[in-house]
Every structure is written in C-alpha cells, then in structure tokens.
Design a protein around this motif. Structure first.
Motif, PDB file in Angstrom:
ATOM      1  N   GLU A 151       0.830  -1.213   0.000  1.00  0.00           N
ATOM      2  CA  GLU A 151       0.000   0.000   0.000  1.00  0.00           C
ATOM      3  C   GLU A 151       0.866   1.266   0.000  1.00  0.00           C
ATOM      4  OE1 GLU A 151      -2.620   2.080   3.452  1.00  0.00           O
ATOM      5  OE2 GLU A 151      -3.093  -0.031   3.073  1.00  0.00           O
ATOM      6  N   LEU A 152       1.908   1.275   0.807  1.00  0.00           N
ATOM      7  CA  LEU A 152       2.816   2.430   0.852  1.00  0.00           C
ATOM      8  C   LEU A 152       3.498   2.653  -0.489  1.00  0.00           C
ATOM      9  CD1 LEU A 152       4.407   1.772   4.357  1.00  0.00           C
ATOM     10  CD2 LEU A 152       2.943   3.725   3.747  1.00  0.00           C
ATOM     11  N   LEU A 153       3.898   1.554  -1.138  1.00  0.00           N
ATOM     12  CA  LEU A 153       4.561   1.659  -2.439  1.00  0.00           C
ATOM     13  C   LEU A 153       3.603   2.125  -3.537  1.00  0.00           C
ATOM     14  CD1 LEU A 153       6.852  -1.478  -2.283  1.00  0.00           C
ATOM     15  CD2 LEU A 153       7.601   0.912  -2.431  1.00  0.00           C
ATOM     16  N   GLU A 154       2.360   1.715  -3.447  1.00  0.00           N
ATOM     17  CA  GLU A 154       1.377   2.186  -4.428  1.00  0.00           C
ATOM     18  C   GLU A 154       1.177   3.688  -4.303  1.00  0.00           C
ATOM     19  OE1 GLU A 154      -2.008  -0.326  -3.686  1.00  0.00           O
ATOM     20  OE2 GLU A 154      -1.113  -2.021  -4.740  1.00  0.00           O
ATOM     21  N   ALA A 155       1.219   4.200  -3.073  1.00  0.00           N
ATOM     22  CA  ALA A 155       1.056   5.636  -2.840  1.00  0.00           C
ATOM     23  C   ALA A 155       2.318   6.419  -3.196  1.00  0.00           C
ATOM     24  CB  ALA A 155       0.689   5.892  -1.377  1.00  0.00           C
TER      25      ALA A 155
ATOM     26  N   LEU B 249       9.507   4.983  -2.675  1.00  0.00           N
ATOM     27  CA  LEU B 249       9.873   4.441  -1.357  1.00  0.00           C
ATOM     28  C   LEU B 249      10.565   3.103  -1.508  1.00  0.00           C
ATOM     29  CD1 LEU B 249       6.759   4.880   0.982  1.00  0.00           C
ATOM     30  CD2 LEU B 249       9.013   5.907   1.271  1.00  0.00           C
ATOM     31  N   ARG B 250      11.344   2.752  -0.503  1.00  0.00           N
ATOM     32  CA  ARG B 250      11.891   1.404  -0.404  1.00  0.00           C
ATOM     33  C   ARG B 250      11.472   0.850   0.956  1.00  0.00           C
ATOM     34  NH1 ARG B 250      18.065   1.429  -2.119  1.00  0.00           N
ATOM     35  NH2 ARG B 250      17.706  -0.821  -2.240  1.00  0.00           N
ATOM     36  N   ILE B 251      11.032  -0.393   0.952  1.00  0.00           N
ATOM     37  CA  ILE B 251      10.506  -1.043   2.152  1.00  0.00           C
ATOM     38  C   ILE B 251      11.445  -2.178   2.536  1.00  0.00           C
ATOM     39  CG2 ILE B 251       8.540  -2.269   3.157  1.00  0.00           C
ATOM     40  CD1 ILE B 251       7.729   0.512   2.172  1.00  0.00           C
ATOM     41  N   PHE B 252      11.868  -2.196   3.797  1.00  0.00           N
ATOM     42  CA  PHE B 252      12.782  -3.230   4.281  1.00  0.00           C
ATOM     43  C   PHE B 252      12.222  -3.929   5.511  1.00  0.00           C
ATOM     44  CE2 PHE B 252      15.530  -0.663   1.725  1.00  0.00           C
ATOM     45  CZ  PHE B 252      16.407  -1.574   1.160  1.00  0.00           C
ATOM     46  N   TYR B 253      12.384  -5.253   5.529  1.00  0.00           N
ATOM     47  CA  TYR B 253      12.047  -6.089   6.671  1.00  0.00           C
ATOM     48  C   TYR B 253      13.388  -6.570   7.206  1.00  0.00           C
ATOM     49  CZ  TYR B 253       7.764  -5.810   4.015  1.00  0.00           C
ATOM     50  OH  TYR B 253       6.681  -5.334   3.307  1.00  0.00           O
ATOM     51  N   ILE B 254      13.695  -6.227   8.437  1.00  0.00           N
ATOM     52  CA  ILE B 254      15.007  -6.520   9.010  1.00  0.00           C
ATOM     53  C   ILE B 254      14.832  -7.420  10.224  1.00  0.00           C
ATOM     54  CG2 ILE B 254      17.077  -5.524  10.083  1.00  0.00           C
ATOM     55  CD1 ILE B 254      16.536  -2.977   8.453  1.00  0.00           C
ATOM     56  N   TRP B 255      15.655  -8.464  10.282  1.00  0.00           N
ATOM     57  CA  TRP B 255      15.667  -9.364  11.429  1.00  0.00           C
ATOM     58  C   TRP B 255      16.927  -9.109  12.241  1.00  0.00           C
ATOM     59  CZ3 TRP B 255      14.231 -10.842   6.534  1.00  0.00           C
ATOM     60  CH2 TRP B 255      12.917 -11.299   6.377  1.00  0.00           C
TER      61      TRP B 255
END
Length: 148
Positions: free
Chosen positions: A77-81, A85-91
């Motif tokens: 959703e954030l990327l569609e808006a 943007l770049r979205i990262f999932y970090i462990w």
C-alpha cells in the motif's frame, strides 16, 4: 505476561539498534509518533519504511525467516502511494542484522507463529528463503554516508 516480556524485549532491541540502522538508512523517525503505536512498520524517513523483528536465533537456523502478511500488505500500500519508497524487513538475530527488500525475490505465504506462551499465536505470514536474505553490512545506499 510472557507476551509482554517478549514485546518489551523487542522494544529494547529497536531502541538499541536505532543509531546503527541510521548508518545505512540515514536519519530515521519512529512510526508510532506519526502513525500510532500499532502501525505495521517501526521506523521511516522520506526514502524508507523499516520493520525490525528481533529473534533469539541465528539468522540461518531455519530455511526461512518470516514476518506477518499484514506488514507485507501495508508495504504494498505504501509503495502504491509512493513508488519511490523502499521497504525493508530486518531481522535482528543473535548473529547480526539481516534484511529483505519488499518484492526483491519470490516468497511463500503460510500460517506461522508460536505456541510457547501458553496459547496458539498464528497468522498468515510471508516466508523468505535464506538465499534471499542479506546481511545489513551488504546494504549500501549511495546517498547515505555508510560508516558501518
């Protein structure tokens, strides 16, 4: 009670890793200050949204690492808006910080969770194969002065 203890463990880890993450992503803000306590991501700035999951395992202890599908859907959703943007999932694992960038590889969906706190806590999750997960030290943004 165990869930509260685990949640506090995660909050403490987010706080401890904040400055380190800024070496890679630039100045970061806490999402709870703008989006509320239960927003799907933990940190953000004009270029990134970051979800930080703390795990009491080595990153490669299992064939995949996972996160809730709700976070994936919010990232989409954030990327569609804002496609820039770049979205990262970090462990945050015992052996370091590891990441996957949103839609950078294939993934699988399956119900996953935990059963160690006296009840079943399972949801639909996104599973990422180990070959597609990277050490944070490999991440370089040319617009951020990396000093890690």
């Amino acid at each position: 009670m165990e869930k509260d203890k685990d949640r506090q463990f995660g909050f403490n880890a987010e706080y401890e890793k904040h400055n380190y993450l800024e070496k890679f992503f630039g100045k970061l803000k806490l999402t709870k200050e703008k989006y509320g306590r239960y927003f799907e991501f933990d940190k953000y700035n004009d270029k990134y949204f970051i979800e930080l999951k703390t795990r009491k395992i080595n990153h490669n202890q299992y064939s995949t690492l996972f996160f809730g599908k709700n976070k994936y859907l919010k990232g989409k959703e954030l990327l569609e808006a804002n496609p820039d943007l770049r979205i990262f999932y970090i462990w945050n694992c015992l052996d370091g910080l590891y990441y996957w960038e949103h839609d950078s590889s294939k993934y699988t969906e399956k119900i996953s969770g935990r059963r160690d706190r006296g009840k079943i806590e399972e949801n639909m999750c996104i599973h990422i194969l180990q070959k597609d997960i990277h050490n944070i030290r490999e991440f370089i943004d040319p617009l951020v002065e990396n000093i890690a």
